[in-house]
Design an enzyme around this catalytic site. Structure first.
Site, PDB file in Angstrom:
ATOM      1  N   SER A  30     -10.182   6.883  -5.753  1.00  0.00           N
ATOM      2  CA  SER A  30     -10.925   6.624  -4.517  1.00  0.00           C
ATOM      3  C   SER A  30     -12.100   7.588  -4.431  1.00  0.00           C
ATOM      4  CB  SER A  30     -10.020   6.848  -3.299  1.00  0.00           C
ATOM      5  OG  SER A  30     -10.783   6.803  -2.110  1.00  0.00           O
TER       6      SER A  30
ATOM      7  N   TYR B 252      -4.048  12.164   0.940  1.00  0.00           N
ATOM      8  CA  TYR B 252      -4.386  10.980   0.129  1.00  0.00           C
ATOM      9  C   TYR B 252      -5.538  11.325  -0.824  1.00  0.00           C
ATOM     10  CZ  TYR B 252      -6.554   6.348  -0.719  1.00  0.00           C
ATOM     11  OH  TYR B 252      -7.138   5.238  -1.276  1.00  0.00           O
TER      12      TYR B 252
HETATM   13  P1  NAP Z   1      -3.477  -3.090  -0.136  1.00  0.00           P
HETATM   14  O1  NAP Z   1      -4.314  -4.255   0.224  1.00  0.00           O
HETATM   15  O2  NAP Z   1      -2.677  -2.409   0.941  1.00  0.00           O
HETATM   16  O3  NAP Z   1      -2.499  -3.525  -1.347  1.00  0.00           O
HETATM   17  C1  NAP Z   1      -1.622  -2.560  -1.883  1.00  0.00           C
HETATM   18  C2  NAP Z   1      -0.820  -3.182  -3.006  1.00  0.00           C
HETATM   19  O4  NAP Z   1       0.053  -2.161  -3.561  1.00  0.00           O
HETATM   20  C3  NAP Z   1       0.083  -4.306  -2.530  1.00  0.00           C
HETATM   21  O5  NAP Z   1       0.162  -5.263  -3.557  1.00  0.00           O
HETATM   22  C4  NAP Z   1       1.434  -3.600  -2.338  1.00  0.00           C
HETATM   23  O6  NAP Z   1       2.518  -4.483  -2.460  1.00  0.00           O
HETATM   24  C5  NAP Z   1       1.397  -2.627  -3.503  1.00  0.00           C
HETATM   25  N1  NAP Z   1       2.301  -1.492  -3.343  1.00  0.00           N
HETATM   26  C6  NAP Z   1       2.289  -0.570  -2.353  1.00  0.00           C
HETATM   27  N2  NAP Z   1       3.280   0.323  -2.551  1.00  0.00           N
HETATM   28  C7  NAP Z   1       3.919  -0.045  -3.684  1.00  0.00           C
HETATM   29  C8  NAP Z   1       5.027   0.459  -4.402  1.00  0.00           C
HETATM   30  N3  NAP Z   1       5.687   1.558  -3.993  1.00  0.00           N
HETATM   31  N4  NAP Z   1       5.430  -0.182  -5.536  1.00  0.00           N
HETATM   32  C9  NAP Z   1       4.773  -1.287  -5.961  1.00  0.00           C
HETATM   33  N5  NAP Z   1       3.711  -1.816  -5.326  1.00  0.00           N
HETATM   34  C10 NAP Z   1       3.293  -1.205  -4.191  1.00  0.00           C
HETATM   35  O7  NAP Z   1      -4.356  -1.910  -0.795  1.00  0.00           O
HETATM   36  P2  NAP Z   1      -5.823  -1.958  -1.458  1.00  0.00           P
HETATM   37  O8  NAP Z   1      -6.783  -1.573  -0.418  1.00  0.00           O
HETATM   38  O9  NAP Z   1      -6.006  -3.208  -2.227  1.00  0.00           O
HETATM   39  O10 NAP Z   1      -5.706  -0.701  -2.443  1.00  0.00           O
HETATM   40  C11 NAP Z   1      -5.565  -0.847  -3.851  1.00  0.00           C
HETATM   41  C12 NAP Z   1      -5.902   0.494  -4.489  1.00  0.00           C
HETATM   42  O11 NAP Z   1      -7.260   0.836  -4.181  1.00  0.00           O
HETATM   43  C13 NAP Z   1      -5.057   1.652  -3.973  1.00  0.00           C
HETATM   44  O12 NAP Z   1      -4.768   2.546  -5.019  1.00  0.00           O
HETATM   45  C14 NAP Z   1      -5.962   2.311  -2.944  1.00  0.00           C
HETATM   46  O13 NAP Z   1      -5.636   3.667  -2.734  1.00  0.00           O
HETATM   47  C15 NAP Z   1      -7.300   2.127  -3.627  1.00  0.00           C
HETATM   48  N6  NAP Z   1      -8.465   2.226  -2.730  1.00  0.00           N
HETATM   49  C16 NAP Z   1      -8.602   1.346  -1.695  1.00  0.00           C
HETATM   50  C17 NAP Z   1      -9.714   1.470  -0.868  1.00  0.00           C
HETATM   51  C18 NAP Z   1      -9.951   0.540   0.291  1.00  0.00           C
HETATM   52  O14 NAP Z   1     -10.832   0.832   1.130  1.00  0.00           O
HETATM   53  N7  NAP Z   1      -9.224  -0.589   0.405  1.00  0.00           N
HETATM   54  C19 NAP Z   1     -10.649   2.487  -1.090  1.00  0.00           C
HETATM   55  C20 NAP Z   1     -10.464   3.355  -2.155  1.00  0.00           C
HETATM   56  C21 NAP Z   1      -9.356   3.213  -2.966  1.00  0.00           C
HETATM   57  P3  NAP Z   1       3.450  -4.902  -1.161  1.00  0.00           P
HETATM   58  O15 NAP Z   1       2.526  -5.436  -0.130  1.00  0.00           O
HETATM   59  O16 NAP Z   1       4.380  -5.922  -1.635  1.00  0.00           O
HETATM   60  O17 NAP Z   1       4.156  -3.659  -0.739  1.00  0.00           O
END
Ligand code: NAP
Length: 238
Positions: free
Chosen positions: A133, A147
């Site tokens: 991130s 985080y």
């Molecule tokens: P999201 O929409 O909340 O999706 C998270 C995914 O991770 C879901 O498929 C969830 O599955 C899965 N997950 C969570 N905990 C888990 C576990 N313990 N074991 C297996 N699967 C798990 O999140 P996102 O925004 O797409 O984020 C994806 C990545 O990008 C993350 O690493 C996040 O930190 C990073 N990121 C996001 C942003 C942003 O603004 N969105 C910015 C910077 C970095 P379930 O729903 O089934 O639990």
């Protein structure tokens, strides 16, 4: 292998990789319906795919996940360490021990566990892409510095593994997204966060999941054959 491939950036990555011709194993932890929807989308492209409910913080679940992927799809050639969570936005002094451990476990420990399984099995080279991130360098003060610290660990993991695994033909890179429109902000109690951050971003908006997936797919592909140890910031200028 795409961890957290059922929603958000992970789901966009799975769809993009399927369109690029990959067979895919994706895992998730809780949302069965979301995972089945992504699985159906992959099958519609004609690619093979499996979906496995597995908690990537659990070493036994991670080993089982990779065993199933190898058994049903063949040797693992690529890993996207995407699964991640935040905890509720708030001051550092109010952070609970439970939220601290959960955030470090899902964002950092899981990436190490999955990379270890992949490295043990990638006997003919491969590619790993970690999702960290922009918070790793911005610090997320007043929101979730723990985080940001976990994601800084993911950046360090990327650099170390790229050097240790490079001689075996395994490339290790990282994508550091800025704020992206996904449900992660709802879980953090601040669903409108992307709109607030957009006002500070030079590009004037938050990102879309597919804009992150494009960077992940490039780093995974042969087009990035000389890239390893890279941390590619995709953050609208922040
Ligand atoms: P999201 O929409 O909340 O999706 C998270 C995914 O991770 C879901 O498929 C969830 O599955 C899965 N997950 C969570 N905990 C888990 C576990 N313990 N074991 C297996 N699967 C798990 O999140 P996102 O925004 O797409 O984020 C994806 C990545 O990008 C993350 O690493 C996040 O930190 C990073 N990121 C996001 C942003 C942003 O603004 N969105 C910015 C910077 C970095 P379930 O729903 O089934 O639990």
């Amino acid at each position: 292998m795409v961890t957290g491939g059922s929603r958000g950036i992970g789901a966009a990555t799975v769809r993009r990789l399927a369109a690029a011709g990959h067979d895919i194993a994706l895992c998730y932890r809780a949302d069965d319906a979301a995972a089945e929807t992504v699985l159906a989308d992959v099958h519609a492209t004609g690619r093979r795919a499996i979906v496995v409910r597995a908690d990537v913080t659990d070493p036994d679940d991670v080993a089982r996940l990779f065993d199933r992927a190898e058994g049903e799809l063949g040797p693992v050639t690529g890993l996207v360490n995407n699964a991640g969570v935040t905890s509720r936005v708030g001051p550092f002094v109010d952070l609970t021990a439970h939220d601290l451990r959960h955030v470090i476990d899902v964002n950092l420990v899981s990436a190490i566990l999955c990379a270890q399984q992949a490295a043990r099995r990638m006997n003919h080279g491969g590619a790993i892409v970690n999702v960290s991130s922009a918070a790793a360098t911005l610090g997320a003060p007043g929101e979730y510095v723990h985080y940001a610290a976990a994601k800084a660990g993911v950046d360090a993991l990327t650099i170390g593994l790229s050097k240790e695994l490079g001689p075996r033909g395994i490339r290790v890179n990282c994508v550091a997204p800025g704020t992206v429109w996904t449900d992660i902000h709802t879980v953090s109690g601040d669903p409108d966060r992307p709109n607030r951050i957009a006002q500070r971003a030079p590009l004037g908006r938050a990102g879309e999941p597919d804009e992150i997936a494009a960077a992940v797919a490039w780093l995974l592909s042969p087009d990035a054959s000389y890239a390893t140890g890279a941390i590619l910031r995709v953050a609208g200028g922040l």
